[in-house]
Design a protein around this motif. Structure first.
Motif, PDB file in Angstrom:
ATOM      1  N   ASN A 123     117.441  59.421  22.718  1.00 42.73           N
ATOM      2  CA  ASN A 123     117.179  59.253  21.601  1.00 42.73           C
ATOM      3  C   ASN A 123     118.053  58.354  20.794  1.00 42.73           C
ATOM      4  O   ASN A 123     117.593  57.658  20.171  1.00 42.73           O
ATOM      5  CB  ASN A 123     119.086  61.098  21.133  1.00 42.73           C
ATOM      6  CG  ASN A 123     119.457  60.302  19.450  1.00 42.73           C
ATOM      7  OD1 ASN A 123     118.673  60.700  18.679  1.00 42.73           O
ATOM      8  ND2 ASN A 123     120.348  60.179  19.453  1.00 42.73           N
ATOM      9  N   CYS A 124     119.178  57.450  22.212  1.00 39.67           N
ATOM     10  CA  CYS A 124     119.685  56.066  21.815  1.00 39.67           C
ATOM     11  C   CYS A 124     119.296  55.156  22.990  1.00 39.67           C
ATOM     12  O   CYS A 124     120.085  54.272  22.884  1.00 39.67           O
ATOM     13  CB  CYS A 124     120.998  55.619  21.662  1.00 39.67           C
ATOM     14  SG  CYS A 124     121.993  56.453  23.084  1.00 39.67           S
TER      15      CYS A 124
ATOM     16  N   CYS B 255     124.078  62.877  26.831  1.00 38.08           N
ATOM     17  CA  CYS B 255     124.035  61.280  26.930  1.00 38.08           C
ATOM     18  C   CYS B 255     125.740  61.271  26.478  1.00 38.08           C
ATOM     19  O   CYS B 255     126.095  60.975  25.892  1.00 38.08           O
ATOM     20  CB  CYS B 255     123.300  60.553  26.046  1.00 38.08           C
ATOM     21  SG  CYS B 255     123.697  58.977  25.551  1.00 38.08           S
TER      22      CYS B 255
ATOM     23  N   LYS C 217     127.236  58.334  25.549  1.00 38.88           N
ATOM     24  CA  LYS C 217     126.535  57.207  24.557  1.00 38.88           C
ATOM     25  C   LYS C 217     126.755  58.306  23.280  1.00 38.88           C
ATOM     26  O   LYS C 217     127.064  58.097  21.769  1.00 38.88           O
ATOM     27  CB  LYS C 217     125.845  56.444  24.699  1.00 38.88           C
ATOM     28  CG  LYS C 217     126.300  56.102  23.797  1.00 38.88           C
ATOM     29  CD  LYS C 217     124.664  53.761  23.543  1.00 38.88           C
ATOM     30  CE  LYS C 217     125.414  53.016  22.740  1.00 38.88           C
ATOM     31  NZ  LYS C 217     124.327  51.911  22.612  1.00 38.88           N
ATOM     32  N   CYS C 218     125.747  59.431  22.715  1.00 37.42           N
ATOM     33  CA  CYS C 218     125.351  60.308  21.790  1.00 37.42           C
ATOM     34  C   CYS C 218     125.831  60.639  21.804  1.00 37.42           C
ATOM     35  O   CYS C 218     125.175  61.695  21.015  1.00 37.42           O
ATOM     36  CB  CYS C 218     123.593  59.647  21.490  1.00 37.42           C
ATOM     37  SG  CYS C 218     122.983  59.543  22.132  1.00 37.42           S
TER      38      CYS C 218
ATOM     39  N   HIS D 151     123.840  63.774  23.417  1.00 35.80           N
ATOM     40  CA  HIS D 151     122.170  64.223  23.169  1.00 35.80           C
ATOM     41  C   HIS D 151     121.917  64.344  24.648  1.00 35.80           C
ATOM     42  O   HIS D 151     121.827  64.280  25.692  1.00 35.80           O
ATOM     43  CB  HIS D 151     120.766  63.099  22.801  1.00 35.80           C
ATOM     44  CG  HIS D 151     119.783  63.366  22.469  1.00 35.80           C
ATOM     45  ND1 HIS D 151     118.383  63.980  23.157  1.00 35.80           N
ATOM     46  CD2 HIS D 151     119.233  63.858  21.507  1.00 35.80           C
ATOM     47  CE1 HIS D 151     117.922  64.603  22.399  1.00 35.80           C
ATOM     48  NE2 HIS D 151     117.699  64.666  21.536  1.00 35.80           N
TER      49      HIS D 151
END
Length: 283
Positions: free
Chosen positions: A260-261, A273, A275-276, A278
């Motif tokens: 995703n990112c 993830c 960070k995001c 996902h």
């Protein structure tokens, strides 16, 4: 069912391209590394007129094969992530684009008048060497060390510039125009060349006082070279010590990349993830 197959196909391709934990991913990275190194060698060989004249067709065909490979890689990287623009405008995305487009642009331009432009465009292929950065894991420590020491290095460089201006001005006054120090900028240039121990020899002090000052500047140059090296080395050592003492609860990092990112450095067995949020693996 079709959507599930499409999803699995994209997921598998993403794992091969962006990760190196699987045999297919490792093979992809090895093939790409060989292609990058080969492309750099081709650029160098093409610049040798005798080699280019003898093997021009072979070099051209080899370059087209590598360009097509890089094109497929670039497109695959775009279609396997959910937010393509993040990759396209990232450092690696721009490098990958610069590594691919010169050969195609050379087709658009034609005629003798465009030869000079084509020569410059072909040189853009040398940016492929930057593609190697993604495979040098140890370079991350060096980058962090440079970032951590950038303030100290900038202060040091500012001090060196001040020393060069002062020393250059003094040499201009001591030596004068008759000995080649025709103006202050040229004298500062001589001082910088001397401080860095390059010593082109195009300008040299002739008076005893000027030679004495030059000797001091030369000795100072050796100390100046050592300072930034020591600053970066100290930060690099600190980075390594930090990595060598992980917390007991911290798991090892792998090459898992978020579809995703595109974030990396996830912990082993991570499902989402950091960070995001996902999902990383199908569960």
């Amino acid at each position: 069912m079709g959507m599930q197959q499409k999803k699995n196909w994209k997921t598998k391709l993403h794992e091969i391209i962006y990760e190196a934990d699987t045999p297919a991913g490792k093979l992809f990275d090895i093939v790409l590394l060989i292609a990058i190194i080969a492309s750099i060698l081709l650029v160098m060989l093409e610049s040798v007129k005798s080699i280019d004249a003898k093997y021009h067709d072979l070099l051209n065909i080899s370059e087209w094969l590598i360009t097509i490979l890089f094109t497929i890689e670039y497109i695959a990287r775009i279609i396997t992530v959910k937010r393509p623009y993040r990759y396209i405008f990232s450092f690696y995305g721009i490098v990958d684009l610069l590594s691919t487009i010169p050969k195609y642009i050379s087709i658009i331009f034609g005629g003798v008048h465009a030869l000079a432009t084509l020569r410059a465009l072909r040189l853009l292929r040398v940016f492929r060497i930057l593609k190697l950065v993604r495979y040098l894991g140890a370079s991350n420590n060096l980058v962090r060390a440079l970032k951590a020491s950038r303030a100290k290095i900038l202060v040091f460089l500012f001090a060196v510039v001040i020393a060069a201006v002062i020393s250059g001005t003094i040499m201009y006054l001591v030596e004068g125009e008759e000995n080649g120090f025709t103006n202050i900028p040229k004298s500062v240039y001589w001082c910088i060349v001397t401080l860095t121990t390059v010593g082109f020899g195009d300008i040299a002090p002739q008076t005893p006082l000027g030679q004495f000052i030059a000797s001091l500047i030369m000795v100072l140059g050796y100390g100046i070279i050592a300072v930034p090296t020591g600053i970066v080395s100290a930060e690099y050592t600190a980075q390594n010590k930090t990595k060598q003492k992980p917390k007991k609860t911290e798991l090892h990092l792998n090459t898992q990349s978020c579809p995703n990112c595109s974030a990396e450095k996830h912990k082993d067995n991570a499902k989402f993830c950091y960070k995001c949020g996902h999902k990383l693996h199908d569960v």
